[in-house]
Design a protein around this motif. Structure first.
Motif, PDB file in Angstrom:
ATOM      1  N   ASN A  36       6.769 -12.326  -6.182  1.00 38.21           N
ATOM      2  CA  ASN A  36       8.188 -12.450  -5.878  1.00 38.21           C
ATOM      3  C   ASN A  36       9.028 -11.412  -6.618  1.00 38.21           C
ATOM      4  O   ASN A  36      10.247 -11.548  -6.706  1.00 38.21           O
ATOM      5  N   GLY A  37       8.361 -10.373  -7.154  1.00 33.56           N
ATOM      6  CA  GLY A  37       9.087  -9.360  -7.914  1.00 33.56           C
ATOM      7  C   GLY A  37       9.714  -8.297  -7.031  1.00 33.56           C
ATOM      8  O   GLY A  37       9.735  -8.418  -5.805  1.00 33.56           O
ATOM      9  N   PRO A  38      10.234  -7.250  -7.643  1.00 32.40           N
ATOM     10  CA  PRO A  38      10.878  -6.180  -6.873  1.00 32.40           C
ATOM     11  C   PRO A  38       9.876  -5.421  -6.009  1.00 32.40           C
ATOM     12  O   PRO A  38       8.688  -5.355  -6.335  1.00 32.40           O
ATOM     13  N   LYS A  39      10.371  -4.854  -4.924  1.00 32.26           N
ATOM     14  CA  LYS A  39       9.521  -4.028  -4.069  1.00 32.26           C
ATOM     15  C   LYS A  39       9.312  -2.659  -4.712  1.00 32.26           C
ATOM     16  O   LYS A  39      10.125  -2.222  -5.542  1.00 32.26           O
ATOM     17  N   ARG A  40       8.233  -2.020  -4.340  1.00 27.54           N
ATOM     18  CA  ARG A  40       7.989  -0.674  -4.841  1.00 27.54           C
ATOM     19  C   ARG A  40       9.093   0.250  -4.353  1.00 27.54           C
ATOM     20  O   ARG A  40       9.373   0.303  -3.154  1.00 27.54           O
ATOM     21  N   PRO A  41       9.733   0.992  -5.251  1.00 30.59           N
ATOM     22  CA  PRO A  41      10.814   1.878  -4.809  1.00 30.59           C
ATOM     23  C   PRO A  41      10.285   3.081  -4.045  1.00 30.59           C
ATOM     24  O   PRO A  41       9.117   3.453  -4.180  1.00 30.59           O
ATOM     25  N   VAL A  42      11.151   3.670  -3.231  1.00 36.01           N
ATOM     26  CA  VAL A  42      10.784   4.847  -2.454  1.00 36.01           C
ATOM     27  C   VAL A  42      10.923   6.085  -3.334  1.00 36.01           C
ATOM     28  O   VAL A  42      11.971   6.318  -3.956  1.00 36.01           O
ATOM     29  N   ASP A  43       9.874   6.868  -3.405  1.00 33.52           N
ATOM     30  CA  ASP A  43       9.859   8.080  -4.221  1.00 33.52           C
ATOM     31  C   ASP A  43      10.765   9.144  -3.593  1.00 33.52           C
ATOM     32  O   ASP A  43      10.550   9.528  -2.437  1.00 33.52           O
ATOM     33  N   PRO A  44      11.790   9.631  -4.328  1.00 34.73           N
ATOM     34  CA  PRO A  44      12.641  10.688  -3.760  1.00 34.73           C
ATOM     35  C   PRO A  44      11.945  12.052  -3.725  1.00 34.73           C
ATOM     36  O   PRO A  44      12.453  12.984  -3.120  1.00 34.73           O
ATOM     37  N   GLU A  45      10.800  12.148  -4.398  1.00 34.44           N
ATOM     38  CA  GLU A  45      10.020  13.386  -4.394  1.00 34.44           C
ATOM     39  C   GLU A  45       8.598  13.103  -3.915  1.00 34.44           C
ATOM     40  O   GLU A  45       7.632  13.312  -4.643  1.00 34.44           O
ATOM     41  N   PRO A  46       8.466  12.622  -2.713  1.00 40.44           N
ATOM     42  CA  PRO A  46       7.125  12.230  -2.249  1.00 40.44           C
ATOM     43  C   PRO A  46       6.214  13.430  -2.092  1.00 40.44           C
ATOM     44  O   PRO A  46       6.647  14.517  -1.730  1.00 40.44           O
ATOM     45  N   THR A  47       4.935  13.210  -2.402  1.00 42.63           N
ATOM     46  CA  THR A  47       3.933  14.234  -2.159  1.00 42.63           C
ATOM     47  C   THR A  47       3.535  14.172  -0.690  1.00 42.63           C
ATOM     48  O   THR A  47       3.073  13.131  -0.219  1.00 42.63           O
ATOM     49  N   PRO A  48       3.755  15.255   0.040  1.00 43.50           N
ATOM     50  CA  PRO A  48       3.412  15.215   1.471  1.00 43.50           C
ATOM     51  C   PRO A  48       1.946  14.867   1.672  1.00 43.50           C
ATOM     52  O   PRO A  48       1.069  15.396   0.991  1.00 43.50           O
ATOM     53  N   GLN A  49       1.683  13.931   2.584  1.00 41.16           N
ATOM     54  CA  GLN A  49       0.321  13.505   2.891  1.00 41.16           C
ATOM     55  C   GLN A  49       0.007  13.818   4.350  1.00 41.16           C
ATOM     56  O   GLN A  49       0.827  13.551   5.228  1.00 41.16           O
ATOM     57  N   PRO A  50      -1.144  14.402   4.605  1.00 41.33           N
ATOM     58  CA  PRO A  50      -1.519  14.629   6.005  1.00 41.33           C
ATOM     59  C   PRO A  50      -1.722  13.301   6.709  1.00 41.33           C
ATOM     60  O   PRO A  50      -2.084  12.302   6.071  1.00 41.33           O
TER      61      PRO A  50
END
Length: 411
Positions: free
Chosen positions: A121-135
């Motif tokens: 019931n904890g916080p959701k994983r935040p969205v990374d503002p610097e995501p590593t591009p994944q194929p």
């Protein structure tokens, strides 16, 4: 189609090596969905979008992300510790029950974990503002009926005998089921649960004539939604019975029909020999089931002579297992489905449980953690009594559909 789930999800390592269960392809559409843990993580962004967002990320946004990530990781670590302790207790209790069963001792409520699994019931994983591009991930290709037919022709010079009309296959299945000791109620209600009450002999899990562009989610096909692995294990285990039934039928024929069936018997013998040529456990047969040779064997499910035998043996194995363990009462269709889908030992654990225990024992006791977390029905209907009730309810509803009514009439 109710089988979107269980194939490998509910398959429990504690099942008999001789006949583990997918598996059966009905707590599949009923049971399989994305894991809650996976749902917490945002899907990867397209390459160009990820690059653009990374370039636009401000120091403040990065700092905020790192702070929220620490909060998320701390909450997840606490939850994972609780969950690990819970699922360890589940495994320990299962081992205790198995030992008591072998010794002939009585199973009591103390032999189950009676608390429900912890929920994050904890916080959701935040969205990374610097995501590593994944194929993009490559989608694993699942063979379909056309592949099974092609493989059968290529490796065994075999083309299954298909019905001119679906009712012919239903009648063949009904005759076989009755002759081997299944009841109409068991066969029809399991069919209704597995296929939604409208499945044809070549119905494949995930594919639907009413949904153009739908994709197969497993190799499960037929009235009982057999996987390639099911077919191979059944041939290895029940090959002699299947061949005897075919030979008995051939002896009653003459002329061209007899000659055709005798040629088919030669092919089935080759397939039985292949299934028995590898170690008699689920994982090794599963490997064979991923090859074109295994696909060709799976085409037998489509054959009007062999398919009903395979599918009847699939259910009869569970019926016989219960009798061998001293449970002589007739299995309801819902109880049979539990054994069909979760494995004979695990299913019989639920079947032999008194009603008072069914009301309080969580369904988590009969799953591995990964399988349970992907089963929204098992989570929502979280006791044995509730799980059996929803299975019965689905059977009731789907038995009113045209395919199920036609199969019932075939009996």
């Amino acid at each position: 189609m109710i089988r979107r789930m269980l194939i490998a999800l509910i398959r429990n390592p504690s099942r008999r090596a001789s006949m583990p269960r997918k598996s059966s392809v009905a707590l599949l559409m009923l049971f399989v969905t994305a894991s809650p843990a996976l749902a917490e993580t945002a899907p990867p962004l397209p390459f160009a979008v990820a690059n653009a967002r990374a370039q636009a990320a401000s120091p403040q946004a990065i700092a905020e992300y790192r702070y929220r990530l620490q909060q998320y990781q701390a909450a997840r670590a606490e939850y994972d510790a609780d969950a690990e302790a819970y699922w360890t207790a589940i495994a320990d209790k299962r081992r205790t029950r198995n030992a008591k069963r072998r010794a002939g001792d009585r199973i009591t409520a103390d032999d189950y974990v009676l608390a429900q699994p912890p929920v994050y019931n904890g916080p959701k994983r935040p969205v990374d503002p610097e995501p590593t591009p994944q194929p993009p991930r490559e989608r694993r290709s699942i063979p379909v009926v056309a592949d099974f037919l092609k493989a059968a022709a290529q490796h065994y010079q075999f083309t299954p005998q298909r019905p001119a009309a679906e009712i012919e296959f239903k009648r063949a299945y009904a005759r076989t089921a009755i002759a081997m000791g299944l009841t109409r109620d068991q066969a029809v209600r399991v069919y209704a649960f597995e296929t939604g009450g409208n499945g044809d002999h070549d119905m494949q899990s995930g594919l639907s004539k009413s949904r153009p562009g739908s994709r197969a989610i497993s190799t499960a096909i037929g009235y009982n939604q057999l996987l390639t692995t099911n077919t191979l294990v059944l041939l290895a285990e029940q090959g002699n019975h299947i061949l005897k039934a075919l030979n008995d039928k051939a002896a009653r024929l003459s002329g061209a029909p007899r000659a055709a069936l005798e040629r088919k018997i030669v092919v089935v013998k080759r397939m039985v020999a292949l299934a028995r040529s590898i170690p008699g456990n689920w994982s090794e047969h599963e490997k064979l089931g991923r090859t074109p040779q295994g696909w060709g064997v799976h085409a037998l499910v489509l054959d009007i002579d062999v398919g009903p035998l395979l599918q009847t043996h699939k259910l009869l194995t569970s019926v016989n297992f219960a009798r061998q363990k001293g449970y002589m009462q007739p299995l309801t269709a819902a109880e049979l489905e539990m054994m069909n889908l979760t494995g004979d030992s695990t299913g019989l654990d639920m079947v032999t449980m008194p009603q008072a225990l069914r009301e309080v024992v969580p369904t988590a006791n009969f799953f591995q953690r990964s399988g349970y977390e992907r089963n929204p029905v098992a989570i929502r209907h979280n006791t044995v009594a509730k799980l059996l009730a929803i299975t019965d309810s689905r059977m009731d509803a789907n038995s009113a559909n045209p395919g199920a009514r036609e199969l019932a009439a075939a009996f």
